[in-house]
Design a protein around this motif. Structure first.
Motif, short mmCIF file in Angstrom:
data_model
loop_
_atom_site.label_atom_id
_atom_site.label_comp_id
_atom_site.label_asym_id
_atom_site.label_seq_id
_atom_site.Cartn_x
_atom_site.Cartn_y
_atom_site.Cartn_z
N MET A 152 21.98 43.94 52.59
CA MET A 152 22.53 43.20 51.48
C MET A 152 21.76 43.43 50.19
N LYS A 167 32.65 45.50 44.08
CA LYS A 167 33.96 45.05 43.63
C LYS A 167 33.96 43.55 43.42
N TYR A 168 34.44 43.13 42.26
CA TYR A 168 34.60 41.69 42.03
C TYR A 168 35.85 41.45 41.19
N GLU A 169 36.28 40.22 41.25
CA GLU A 169 37.51 39.85 40.53
C GLU A 169 37.16 38.75 39.53
N THR A 180 38.40 35.82 37.39
CA THR A 180 39.59 34.97 37.35
C THR A 180 39.44 33.89 36.30
N PRO A 183 24.98 34.25 41.58
CA PRO A 183 26.03 33.64 42.41
C PRO A 183 25.57 32.35 43.06
N TRP A 207 30.43 32.88 44.31
CA TRP A 207 31.09 32.97 43.01
C TRP A 207 30.05 32.94 41.89
N VAL A 254 29.73 31.95 37.90
CA VAL A 254 30.45 31.24 36.84
C VAL A 254 29.97 31.75 35.49
N ILE A 279 35.53 32.91 36.24
CA ILE A 279 34.79 32.86 37.51
C ILE A 279 34.90 34.23 38.16
N LEU A 280 33.75 34.82 38.48
CA LEU A 280 33.74 36.13 39.12
C LEU A 280 33.64 35.92 40.64
N LYS A 281 34.60 36.54 41.33
CA LYS A 281 34.61 36.37 42.79
C LYS A 281 34.35 37.71 43.44
N PRO A 282 33.43 37.77 44.38
CA PRO A 282 33.15 39.06 45.02
C PRO A 282 34.31 39.48 45.91
N GLN A 283 34.52 40.82 45.95
CA GLN A 283 35.58 41.33 46.81
C GLN A 283 35.05 42.29 47.86
N ASP A 284 33.76 42.57 47.75
CA ASP A 284 33.13 43.46 48.72
C ASP A 284 33.16 42.80 50.10
N GLU A 317 31.39 43.20 52.74
CA GLU A 317 30.10 42.79 53.30
C GLU A 317 29.64 41.46 52.71
N LEU A 318 29.87 41.32 51.40
CA LEU A 318 29.51 40.07 50.72
C LEU A 318 30.36 38.91 51.22
N TYR A 323 29.17 37.81 54.44
CA TYR A 323 27.89 37.08 54.33
C TYR A 323 28.12 35.64 53.91
N TYR A 324 28.99 35.44 52.92
CA TYR A 324 29.19 34.07 52.40
C TYR A 324 30.11 33.24 53.29
#
Lengths: 178, 293
Positions: A4, A48-50, A52, B196, B270, B272, B279-284, B286-287, B290-291
């Protein structure tokens, strides 16, 4: 977790280019700061992140942000907690202002590493000597065999009393609607 | 000659400034101190007296009796204070204090109350680095408490639970680890860091029993068993349990956090962004993995 770490590192490393800092020659560069560190490099975010912007989710963020101003107390017919709003004192010769948190400005001061206790009343407006006279009759009754040691600071609008009488004085002020 | 000199001196005096404090000299051979010491000892004692702990500011530790066999060692030891300096601490907030916060508009009781809202009042200071792991709600003011609230604290006694449930409210006890508490102290500062939201850790082995106990309204307990315990407590203290299901504020009263969640409505992982209100949300994957667990 070991896998990680590099991933997380790539996200949170600052993406600010270092060159723009160097151009301003007059600007003092503090190398001890993280922002101006020589080792700060531009890193491409590969994770990668989104991003919103959903109003429903943002409401949760606004809910937990600390308020910047002290709010006004709720106007209630009766207060259960013992707190009372200040009464009207237009004709009174003296007045004790509330603190910014809407509390009575009566404080306990512990001096000499817990040996001595003093009560301090602040923000006394108007005739402080008359206030002292009224307070003296109340407190002398309370600590009868002992003499009352009290000091008036007219300039700073304060009264300092020897001993812990915070709750008694708050009660007395409350009776007088201060 | 003599008269000429006098006249010259007198004519010169007309143009010279008058003698004042700023242009007189001290006596020849007089002692001049370059420092003006304040106070009784010329400032050399700094108001701390002569010799000893007071002057050196090294006060004796608590219980030390200058070489005597100290009081706390004179008798057989008392094991219930063992490791007291390492135990978790839950500083008290009374029900009366909570009522005062609500009446002074410091806490909005139409929304769920948790540690963040208590800290955000600005009238309560929590020190997680001094092993303070959150608040305990104490029973002072239990007789006058009459507000319908959804509150989450870290420790509560039976009387407090009864007082809140009698008024039609809901109480949960929940554990937060050190990292989560640090995020909760000042949320604005935390979001500005651009880090995050961490995931909340499970309670340590000695606390897991408390937080999975339905009688203590633990957040890890079975919800069905909690509703059973609510009835048991109502019978014990002799009040009729108000029905939450028919309440107009049902949604507020049933709002809960996930055991991994620190803030209501915001998930771990997330980021902020306060400036862009995004709000940035991870899309990986592996992440996310983990969360999620």
């Amino acid at each position: 977790m070991t896998t990680m770490r590099p991933l997380l590192f790539t996200i949170f490393t600052k993406t600010k280019p270092f060159q723009c800092l160097r151009k301003t020659s007059l600007h003092q560069i503090r190398n001890s700061s993280y922002e101006s560190s020589k080792f700060l490099v531009d890193v491409e975010v590969s994770t990668k992140y989104e991003a919103t912007k959903i109003p429903e989710e943002w409401k949760y963020v606004e809910r937990i942000l600390p308020p910047t101003l002290v709010p006004e107390p709720q106007p209630l017919p009766e207060y259960q907690s013992g707190w009372k709003p200040q009464g009207d004192h237009k004709d009174s010769p003296y007045f004790v202002e509330r603190s910014r948190n809407h509390m009575m400005p009566v404080y306990l001061d512990v001096r000499q590493r817990g040996v001595k206790r003093h009560t301090i009343i602040k923000k006394i407006q108007g005739d402080i000597w008359l206030f002292e006279k009224d307070l003296r009759t109340f407190l002398e009754d309370l600590i009868k065999p002992k003499p009352l040691r009290l000091q008036v600071n007219e300039f700073a609008r304060k009264i300092c009393i020897n001993g812990d009488h915070v709750n008694a004085i708050k009660y007395w002020l409350g009776e007088k609607n201060f | 000659m003599g008269s000429n000199t006098t006249e010259k001196a007198l004519s010169m005096l007309r143009f010279l400034p008058r003698v004042c404090l700023s242009n007189i000299r001290p006596h020849p051979n007089s002692r001049i101190r370059d420092k003006r010491g304040r106070g009784q000892h010329g400032g050399d004692k700094h108001g701390c007296g002569n010799k000893g702990s007071g002057q050196r500011q090294n006060y004796m530790r608590l219980g030390y009796e200058t070489g005597n066999n100290p009081f706390y060692l004179r008798f057989p030891h008392e094991p219930y204070y063992q490791r007291h300096h390492l135990r978790r601490e839950y500083p008290p907030v009374s029900l009366l204090q909570l009522l005062k916060f609500i009446e002074l508009n410091r806490i909005d009781h139409t929304k769920p109350i948790d540690l963040v809202s208590v800290v955000n009042t600005g009238l309560y200071k929590l020190l997680p680095d001094q092993r303070q792991y959150g608040i305990q709600l104490t029973d002072e003011g239990a007789d006058v408490f009459n507000l319908k609230i959804n509150i989450e604290v870290q420790y509560a006694t039976e009387v407090v639970i009864a007082a809140i449930e009698k008024a039609g409210g809901v109480i949960t006890t929940a554990y937060y680890d050190q990292h989560s508490l640090q995020c909760m102290l000042n949320t604005k500062k935390f979001f500005e860091r651009g880090v995050p939201i961490p995931k909340r850790m499970m309670p340590p082995p000695d606390a897991i029993e408390y937080y999975s106990d339905p009688a203590k309204r633990g957040y890890l307990a079975d919800p069905d068993k909690i509703s059973e315990e609510r009835l048991v407590l109502a019978q014990k203290y002799g009040y009729s349990l108000p029905e939450i299901e028919k309440d107009p504020s049902y949604d507020m009263l049933t709002e809960r956090k996930d055991p991994r969640q620190i803030f209501y409505g915001l998930h771990p992982g997330w980021v902020v962004n306060l400036r862009d209100k995004a709000i940035l949300k991870p899309q990986d994957e592996e992440l996310l993995k983990y969360y999620a667990n």
